[in-house]
Structures are given as structure tokens and as C-alpha cells.
Design a protein around this motif. Structure first.
Motif, PDB file in Angstrom:
ATOM      1  N   LEU A  59     -25.008 -57.398 -26.632  1.00  0.00           N
ATOM      2  CA  LEU A  59     -23.681 -56.819 -26.460  1.00  0.00           C
ATOM      3  C   LEU A  59     -22.607 -57.821 -26.887  1.00  0.00           C
ATOM      4  O   LEU A  59     -21.678 -57.480 -27.620  1.00  0.00           O
ATOM      5  N   ASN A  60     -22.743 -59.064 -26.469  1.00  0.00           N
ATOM      6  CA  ASN A  60     -21.784 -60.098 -26.872  1.00  0.00           C
ATOM      7  C   ASN A  60     -21.823 -60.339 -28.369  1.00  0.00           C
ATOM      8  O   ASN A  60     -20.783 -60.561 -28.999  1.00  0.00           O
ATOM      9  N   PHE A  61     -23.004 -60.320 -28.959  1.00  0.00           N
ATOM     10  CA  PHE A  61     -23.127 -60.495 -30.405  1.00  0.00           C
ATOM     11  C   PHE A  61     -22.349 -59.397 -31.130  1.00  0.00           C
ATOM     12  O   PHE A  61     -21.609 -59.661 -32.064  1.00  0.00           O
ATOM     13  N   TYR A  62     -22.491 -58.168 -30.671  1.00  0.00           N
ATOM     14  CA  TYR A  62     -21.770 -57.054 -31.289  1.00  0.00           C
ATOM     15  C   TYR A  62     -20.259 -57.243 -31.150  1.00  0.00           C
ATOM     16  O   TYR A  62     -19.505 -57.073 -32.113  1.00  0.00           O
ATOM     17  N   ILE A  63     -19.797 -57.595 -29.953  1.00  0.00           N
ATOM     18  CA  ILE A  63     -18.364 -57.790 -29.717  1.00  0.00           C
ATOM     19  C   ILE A  63     -17.830 -58.914 -30.602  1.00  0.00           C
ATOM     20  O   ILE A  63     -16.789 -58.770 -31.249  1.00  0.00           O
ATOM     21  N   ASN A  64     -18.527 -60.011 -30.662  1.00  0.00           N
ATOM     22  CA  ASN A  64     -18.080 -61.152 -31.470  1.00  0.00           C
ATOM     23  C   ASN A  64     -18.120 -60.840 -32.960  1.00  0.00           C
ATOM     24  O   ASN A  64     -17.250 -61.269 -33.711  1.00  0.00           O
ATOM     25  N   ARG A  65     -19.130 -60.119 -33.385  1.00  0.00           N
ATOM     26  CA  ARG A  65     -19.257 -59.772 -34.797  1.00  0.00           C
ATOM     27  C   ARG A  65     -18.143 -58.826 -35.224  1.00  0.00           C
ATOM     28  O   ARG A  65     -17.589 -58.944 -36.305  1.00  0.00           O
ATOM     29  N   ALA A  66     -17.785 -57.882 -34.368  1.00  0.00           N
ATOM     30  CA  ALA A  66     -16.724 -56.939 -34.693  1.00  0.00           C
ATOM     31  C   ALA A  66     -15.363 -57.620 -34.679  1.00  0.00           C
ATOM     32  O   ALA A  66     -14.473 -57.257 -35.442  1.00  0.00           O
ATOM     33  N   GLY A  67     -15.207 -58.592 -33.806  1.00  0.00           N
ATOM     34  CA  GLY A  67     -14.004 -59.408 -33.771  1.00  0.00           C
ATOM     35  C   GLY A  67     -12.709 -58.635 -33.688  1.00  0.00           C
ATOM     36  O   GLY A  67     -12.538 -57.741 -32.868  1.00  0.00           O
ATOM     37  N   LYS A  68     -11.788 -58.978 -34.572  1.00  0.00           N
ATOM     38  CA  LYS A  68     -10.445 -58.409 -34.543  1.00  0.00           C
ATOM     39  C   LYS A  68     -10.405 -56.952 -34.967  1.00  0.00           C
ATOM     40  O   LYS A  68      -9.400 -56.278 -34.786  1.00  0.00           O
ATOM     41  N   SER A  69     -11.473 -56.444 -35.531  1.00  0.00           N
ATOM     42  CA  SER A  69     -11.465 -55.050 -35.975  1.00  0.00           C
ATOM     43  C   SER A  69     -11.635 -54.066 -34.821  1.00  0.00           C
ATOM     44  O   SER A  69     -11.457 -52.867 -35.006  1.00  0.00           O
ATOM     45  N   LEU A  70     -11.964 -54.550 -33.623  1.00  0.00           N
ATOM     46  CA  LEU A  70     -12.080 -53.667 -32.460  1.00  0.00           C
ATOM     47  C   LEU A  70     -10.693 -53.266 -31.979  1.00  0.00           C
ATOM     48  O   LEU A  70      -9.797 -54.102 -31.873  1.00  0.00           O
ATOM     49  N   THR A  71     -10.539 -51.994 -31.674  1.00  0.00           N
ATOM     50  CA  THR A  71      -9.278 -51.539 -31.088  1.00  0.00           C
ATOM     51  C   THR A  71      -9.260 -51.944 -29.616  1.00  0.00           C
ATOM     52  O   THR A  71     -10.295 -52.316 -29.042  1.00  0.00           O
ATOM     53  N   VAL A  72      -8.105 -51.831 -28.988  1.00  0.00           N
ATOM     54  CA  VAL A  72      -7.988 -52.149 -27.564  1.00  0.00           C
ATOM     55  C   VAL A  72      -8.909 -51.230 -26.759  1.00  0.00           C
ATOM     56  O   VAL A  72      -9.590 -51.673 -25.826  1.00  0.00           O
ATOM     57  N   ALA A  73      -8.966 -49.956 -27.131  1.00  0.00           N
ATOM     58  CA  ALA A  73      -9.820 -48.995 -26.417  1.00  0.00           C
ATOM     59  C   ALA A  73     -11.300 -49.373 -26.553  1.00  0.00           C
ATOM     60  O   ALA A  73     -12.055 -49.305 -25.584  1.00  0.00           O
ATOM     61  N   GLN A  74     -11.714 -49.776 -27.759  1.00  0.00           N
ATOM     62  CA  GLN A  74     -13.112 -50.179 -27.964  1.00  0.00           C
ATOM     63  C   GLN A  74     -13.436 -51.432 -27.163  1.00  0.00           C
ATOM     64  O   GLN A  74     -14.487 -51.523 -26.534  1.00  0.00           O
ATOM     65  N   ARG A  75     -12.533 -52.406 -27.190  1.00  0.00           N
ATOM     66  CA  ARG A  75     -12.746 -53.654 -26.460  1.00  0.00           C
ATOM     67  C   ARG A  75     -12.849 -53.375 -24.954  1.00  0.00           C
ATOM     68  O   ARG A  75     -13.692 -53.932 -24.265  1.00  0.00           O
ATOM     69  N   THR A  76     -11.998 -52.471 -24.459  1.00  0.00           N
ATOM     70  CA  THR A  76     -12.033 -52.091 -23.047  1.00  0.00           C
ATOM     71  C   THR A  76     -13.357 -51.417 -22.709  1.00  0.00           C
ATOM     72  O   THR A  76     -13.990 -51.736 -21.698  1.00  0.00           O
ATOM     73  N   ARG A  77     -13.784 -50.483 -23.567  1.00  0.00           N
ATOM     74  CA  ARG A  77     -15.043 -49.770 -23.327  1.00  0.00           C
ATOM     75  C   ARG A  77     -16.218 -50.735 -23.309  1.00  0.00           C
ATOM     76  O   ARG A  77     -17.104 -50.653 -22.457  1.00  0.00           O
ATOM     77  N   LEU A  78     -16.231 -51.692 -24.234  1.00  0.00           N
ATOM     78  CA  LEU A  78     -17.329 -52.652 -24.290  1.00  0.00           C
ATOM     79  C   LEU A  78     -17.292 -53.630 -23.104  1.00  0.00           C
ATOM     80  O   LEU A  78     -18.334 -54.052 -22.614  1.00  0.00           O
ATOM     81  N   GLY A  79     -16.086 -53.950 -22.625  1.00  0.00           N
ATOM     82  CA  GLY A  79     -15.967 -54.767 -21.417  1.00  0.00           C
ATOM     83  C   GLY A  79     -16.529 -54.024 -20.208  1.00  0.00           C
ATOM     84  O   GLY A  79     -17.220 -54.609 -19.366  1.00  0.00           O
ATOM     85  N   LYS A  80     -16.247 -52.727 -20.136  1.00  0.00           N
ATOM     86  CA  LYS A  80     -16.810 -51.904 -19.054  1.00  0.00           C
ATOM     87  C   LYS A  80     -18.325 -51.799 -19.197  1.00  0.00           C
ATOM     88  O   LYS A  80     -19.047 -51.734 -18.199  1.00  0.00           O
ATOM     89  N   ALA A  81     -18.810 -51.789 -20.436  1.00  0.00           N
ATOM     90  CA  ALA A  81     -20.259 -51.739 -20.668  1.00  0.00           C
ATOM     91  C   ALA A  81     -20.933 -53.003 -20.139  1.00  0.00           C
ATOM     92  O   ALA A  81     -22.055 -52.944 -19.634  1.00  0.00           O
ATOM     93  N   LYS A  82     -20.240 -54.137 -20.231  1.00  0.00           N
ATOM     94  CA  LYS A  82     -20.795 -55.378 -19.682  1.00  0.00           C
ATOM     95  C   LYS A  82     -21.007 -55.245 -18.182  1.00  0.00           C
ATOM     96  O   LYS A  82     -22.060 -55.606 -17.659  1.00  0.00           O
ATOM     97  N   ASN A  83     -19.992 -54.716 -17.484  1.00  0.00           N
ATOM     98  CA  ASN A  83     -20.135 -54.534 -16.036  1.00  0.00           C
ATOM     99  C   ASN A  83     -21.185 -53.489 -15.707  1.00  0.00           C
ATOM    100  O   ASN A  83     -21.938 -53.641 -14.744  1.00  0.00           O
ATOM    101  N   ALA A  84     -21.261 -52.424 -16.500  1.00  0.00           N
ATOM    102  CA  ALA A  84     -22.288 -51.404 -16.281  1.00  0.00           C
ATOM    103  C   ALA A  84     -23.683 -52.002 -16.496  1.00  0.00           C
ATOM    104  O   ALA A  84     -24.628 -51.674 -15.772  1.00  0.00           O
ATOM    105  N   LEU A  85     -23.804 -52.899 -17.463  1.00  0.00           N
ATOM    106  CA  LEU A  85     -25.086 -53.560 -17.724  1.00  0.00           C
ATOM    107  C   LEU A  85     -25.454 -54.476 -16.554  1.00  0.00           C
ATOM    108  O   LEU A  85     -26.609 -54.491 -16.110  1.00  0.00           O
ATOM    109  N   ARG A  86     -24.474 -55.214 -16.053  1.00  0.00           N
ATOM    110  CA  ARG A  86     -24.736 -56.067 -14.883  1.00  0.00           C
ATOM    111  C   ARG A  86     -25.216 -55.210 -13.708  1.00  0.00           C
ATOM    112  O   ARG A  86     -26.178 -55.558 -13.022  1.00  0.00           O
ATOM    113  N   LYS A  87     -24.528 -54.092 -13.486  1.00  0.00           N
ATOM    114  CA  LYS A  87     -24.889 -53.188 -12.387  1.00  0.00           C
ATOM    115  C   LYS A  87     -26.296 -52.636 -12.593  1.00  0.00           C
ATOM    116  O   LYS A  87     -27.085 -52.556 -11.650  1.00  0.00           O
ATOM    117  N   ALA A  88     -26.624 -52.248 -13.822  1.00  0.00           N
ATOM    118  CA  ALA A  88     -27.947 -51.680 -14.118  1.00  0.00           C
ATOM    119  C   ALA A  88     -29.068 -52.668 -13.811  1.00  0.00           C
ATOM    120  O   ALA A  88     -30.176 -52.277 -13.449  1.00  0.00           O
TER     121      ALA A  88
END
Length: 101
Positions: free
Chosen positions: A63-92
Motif C-alpha cells: 500500500l505504501n509503495f503504491y502511495i509513494n509511486r503515485a506521488g503528487k498525481s494522487l488527488t486529495v480524495a484518493q490520498r484520503t481514501r488510501l489513508g483510510k485503507a491503511k487504518n482499515a488494513l490495520r483493523k483487519a
């Protein structure tokens, strides 16, 4: 940056994705809901024979590799969704969620 240098960077990222001891992911997994991303990464990490570390660590690294690779091309909404995915992954995986900054 020259054209060949930019091309080399894209190829490096693609090479890492295809040949490293990373997880085999379903196409489009990062375009889904945070919970769906977490479920898919968890399932891939638990079933992968290519990973070198524990399932949680492998899934979070991908997940971090994807976020870092996408870098500045991620929109705020995408970055927020992926941040929430990190917490969902921790919970899982039964790990405590990180507080938002």
C-alpha cells in the motif's frame, strides 16, 4: 530530467512491481473503497508465496509503495481514501489504528 531518465524511472517501478517478492494484486484494487482495498491486500498477503515478511507488513508495504509511486498525481480524495485503507488494513489484522494528524 531527460526523456530517457524519466523512462528509466517508470521502468524501474514497473520492474519492481513485476519481479520483486511483492504481492500479486488484483487489477484496480486501489480504486475501490478503503475496506475493499484492505480485504484484498490482506487476502493477497495471506495467500502469497512471494512475500518475505509477515502478511501485515507485506500488505502495508505494498500500500505504501503504491502511495509513494503515485506521488503528487494522487488527488486529495484518493490520498484520503488510501489513508483510510491503511487504518482499515490495520483493523483487519487486529492492529491499533493510527490517529489522524
Amino acid at each position: 530530467m531527460s526523456t530517457s531518465s524519466a523512462r528509466k524511472q517508470r521502468k524501474w517501478s514497473q520492474h519492481v512491481t513485476e519481479t520483486s517478492d511483492a504481492l500479486d494484486l488484483r487489477h484496480g484494487v486501489f480504486n475501490k473503497s478503503p475496506q475493499a482495498i484492505a480485504r484484498s491486500l490482506k487476502a493477497s498477503a495471506e495467500h502469497s508465496r512471494r512475500r518475505k515478511s509477515a502478511p501485515f507488513r507485506s500488505a502495508m508495504s505494498m500500500l505504501n509503495f503504491y502511495i509513494n509511486r503515485a506521488g503528487k498525481s494522487l488527488t486529495v480524495a484518493q490520498r484520503t481514501r488510501l489513508g483510510k485503507a491503511k487504518n482499515a488494513l490495520r483493523k483487519a489484522f487486529g492492529k491499533p489504528a493510527k490517529a489522524a494528524h
